[in-house]
Write a protein that holds these residues in place. Structure first.
Motif, PDB file in Angstrom:
ATOM      1  N   SER A  50     -11.205   1.917   8.298  1.00  0.00           N
ATOM      2  CA  SER A  50     -10.651   3.283   8.321  1.00  0.00           C
ATOM      3  C   SER A  50     -11.253   4.078   9.471  1.00  0.00           C
ATOM      4  CB  SER A  50     -10.941   3.994   7.009  1.00  0.00           C
ATOM      5  OG  SER A  50     -10.319   3.323   5.949  1.00  0.00           O
ATOM      6  N   ASP A 162      -3.147   2.743   6.962  1.00  0.00           N
ATOM      7  CA  ASP A 162      -4.428   2.396   6.337  1.00  0.00           C
ATOM      8  C   ASP A 162      -4.210   1.980   4.885  1.00  0.00           C
ATOM      9  OD1 ASP A 162      -7.034   2.030   5.713  1.00  0.00           O
ATOM     10  OD2 ASP A 162      -7.711   4.038   6.283  1.00  0.00           O
ATOM     11  N   GLU A 163      -4.208   0.702   4.657  1.00  0.00           N
ATOM     12  CA  GLU A 163      -3.956   0.128   3.329  1.00  0.00           C
ATOM     13  C   GLU A 163      -2.793   0.833   2.635  1.00  0.00           C
ATOM     14  OE1 GLU A 163      -7.276  -0.743   0.970  1.00  0.00           O
ATOM     15  OE2 GLU A 163      -8.616  -1.072   2.658  1.00  0.00           O
TER      16      GLU A 163
HETATM   17 MG   LIG Z   1     -10.800   2.214   4.256  1.00  0.00          MG
END
Ligand SMILES: [Mg+2]
Ligand SMILES: Nc1ncnc2c1ncn2[C@@H]1O[C@H](COP(=O)(O)OP(=O)(O)O)[C@@H](O)[C@H]1O
Lengths: 260, 268
Positions: A50, A162-163
């Motif tokens: 991240s 991000d995911e």
């Molecule tokens: Mg993360």
């Protein structure tokens, strides 16, 4: 893909400072990303994925090194880079249409045409009946689709995910990652996608960057070449490719996961 | 969901729930009516001293007399205006100050202990000073009402402002939002439910400020009627004033609830 890379990451390092010490999150990362590529990023949790995306987006300043988008140094958020989070982050007091228009509104770019465009996109991606609904009335998968449209509508040159599916249940996740994969390919987007799901990464990406434990360094970059049955590409079909297992095992080994 | 498609069993279930709700309402109303009747009977039979407790019929008589004389509308009107100005100004000021604190992290930190201390202080203790400073008219009363609600508004709103999801702020930043846009598009709208619930609390707090102010200033208003009633031992007047105060504050609270339900559909 022999042209100049759209995104260049050069010698990037990041150290967080806290009262109780410092955390080295990223160490000397170099990466080139070409137009139209989907890059998967996998790595152990807490390794700095991240952080890497936040730096690329210009949200945080790196300790050293630089990020260049089309040759220009990224120092603060720019409308050329779109970001999608783990949860949809829709504003629950706005209708789906108004949520989708959020970015344009902030940039002062809402016009009749852009509104029409937003409605068309919602229509195309199966949210036509929910244009005036509130996020609370939609399922998790639909909400994440709306979040994607919100990101796409400002027409970023680079998308950072991000995911993006990890808040969804397994079946929705399979379906949505398939849809999103197709949308991204259709819109010819350049994408960096962080995920902790190896299969998801293989099924959606052109290349996969494997990161080490913290501080994150690039352990390997794997080009994904899958023989898709019947020749029609889609993330779900990619999972049936004969090479899939081979990539899976390779990445699994490189991630070197030990349950402690 | 259409009603004709539900099963017999589900219908029974719904009916049971509805029935239970009805019984609760009926019991609530009955208790109130019974209490009034018992009070009246006890008064008529001289079981209680009506000099100290008044009685429902005397209260009604007092009410009719004051309505006819036009005094009631005057006093109630004054109190309501003081209250409305008090809680609106208190809420408004509180939101403005909370916004300023949200804007400047530094000053938020600097002022935090002062706010905590001010919040623990019973604000009505300041009423005598305020009335001396501001003046013994309705201004002093209104300022007292404002002071009772402003500190808690600052604290509630500031806490609501800073509890906004970090990722939502990040999202706005990726679109290039300024701090002002972050506030107007995200932080403030997200805090509207908190603002309305603060407003509800403030109606009550502001009434405390108004009544205490009127006790001290002693010129007009419901608080004045109560104090006056006490001084001349007119319990009918005191009791009637209390009833009216209750009704007025309940109605105001309900009005805010209605507005809340109407405009905050997304909030459920
Ligand atoms: Mg993360
Ligand atoms: N704002 C921050 N301040 C201090 N440390 C942070 C901050 N954000 C992340 N970290 C630390 O940096 C490391 C990497 O975090 P992150 O990039 O979120 O990892 P990942 O996304 O790969 O799980 C973690 O150890 C985390 O605790």
């Amino acid at each position: 893909m022999s042209k100049e890379p759209i995104l260049k990451i050069r010698d990037l390092s990041m150290t967080y400072h806290r009262l109780n010490g410092e955390v080295k999150a990223i160490e000397r990362i170099d990466l080139d990303v070409y137009e139209g590529e989907i890059i998967g990023i996998v790595g152990p949790s807490g390794c700095g994925k991240s952080t890497l995306l936040s730096i690329i987006a210009g949200l945080i300043k790196p300790s050293s090194g630089q990020v260049l988008l089309n040759g220009k140094k990224v120092e603060k958020p720019t409308k050329d880079i779109g970001y999608m989070f783990q949860s949809d982050q829709l504003f629950q007091w706005r209708t789906i249409l108004d949520n989708v228009l959020l970015g344009l509104e902030i940039q002062g770019r809402v016009t009749k045409e852009s509104k029409k465009n937003a409605e068309n996109m919602l229509e195309t991606y199966g949210l036509g009946d929910f244009i005036n609904s509130y996020p609370g009335q939609l399922s998790g998968g639909m909400r994440q689709r709306a979040a994607l449209i919100r990101t796409l509508i400002v027409e970023p040159k680079l998308l950072l995910l991000d995911e993006p599916f990890s808040a969804l249940d397994y079946q929705t996740r399979l379906a949505i990652s398939d849809e999103v994969g197709l949308i991204l390919k259709k819109e010819k987007k350049t994408v960096l996608m962080v995920t902790h799901d190896i299969a998801e990464a293989i099924s959606m990406s052109d290349r996969i960057v494997v990161l080490s434990n913290r501080p994150a360094t690039i352990k390997d970059i794997i080009e994904i070449k899958l023989t898709v049955p019947q020749g029609i590409w889609s993330p779900i079909k990619c999972r049936e490719a004969p090479e899939f297992r081979h990539y899976f095992n390779k990445i699994w080994k490189e991630l070197d996961v030990h349950v402690k | 969901m259409s009603n004709n498609s539900i099963s017999q069993e589900h219908y029974k279930y719904l009916k049971k729930i509805k029935r239970r709700k009805q019984i609760i309402s009926i019991t609530q109303v009955t208790i109130f009516i019974l209490a009034i009747i018992l009070w009246e009977i006890a008064a008529r039979l001289d079981l209680i001293d009506t000099f100290l407790t008044s009685s429902p019929s005397d209260i009604v008589k007092m009410f009719v007399k004051m309505v006819e004389g036009g005094d009631l509308a005057y006093h109630v009107g004054i109190s309501i205006v003081e209250n409305i100005v008090g809680f609106t100004a208190g809420t408004f000021l509180g939101v403005i100050i909370a916004t300023a604190l949200w804007w400047s992290d530094f000053w938020a930190k600097v002022l935090e202990p002062y706010l905590v201390v001010l919040n623990t202080l019973p604000k009505t203790a300041l009423a005598p000073i305020i009335i001396i400073w501001i003046g013994t008219g309705y201004q002093g009363i209104i300022v007292t009402a404002i002071i009772t609600s402003v500190v808690i508004t600052i604290m509630n709103m500031f806490n609501s402002f800073i509890s906004v999801d970090e990722d939502k702020i990040k999202l706005l930043k990726t679109f290039g939002a300024s701090k002002l846009q972050t506030f107007t598009k995200l932080v403030f709208p997200q805090s509207i439910p908190a603002m309305i619930s603060t407003l509800k609390v403030n109606i009550g707090l502001s009434w405390i400020g108004v009544i205490v102010g009127e006790f001290l200033v002693s010129r007009a208003g419901i608080g004045y009627l109560i104090v006056y009633g006490g001084q001349v031992f007119q319990f009918d007047l005191i009791m009637m004033s209390l009833f009216i105060l209750t009704i007025v504050s309940v109605v105001m609270y309900k009005l805010v609830s209605i507005i809340e339900n109407k405009y905050l559909k997304w909030h459920q």
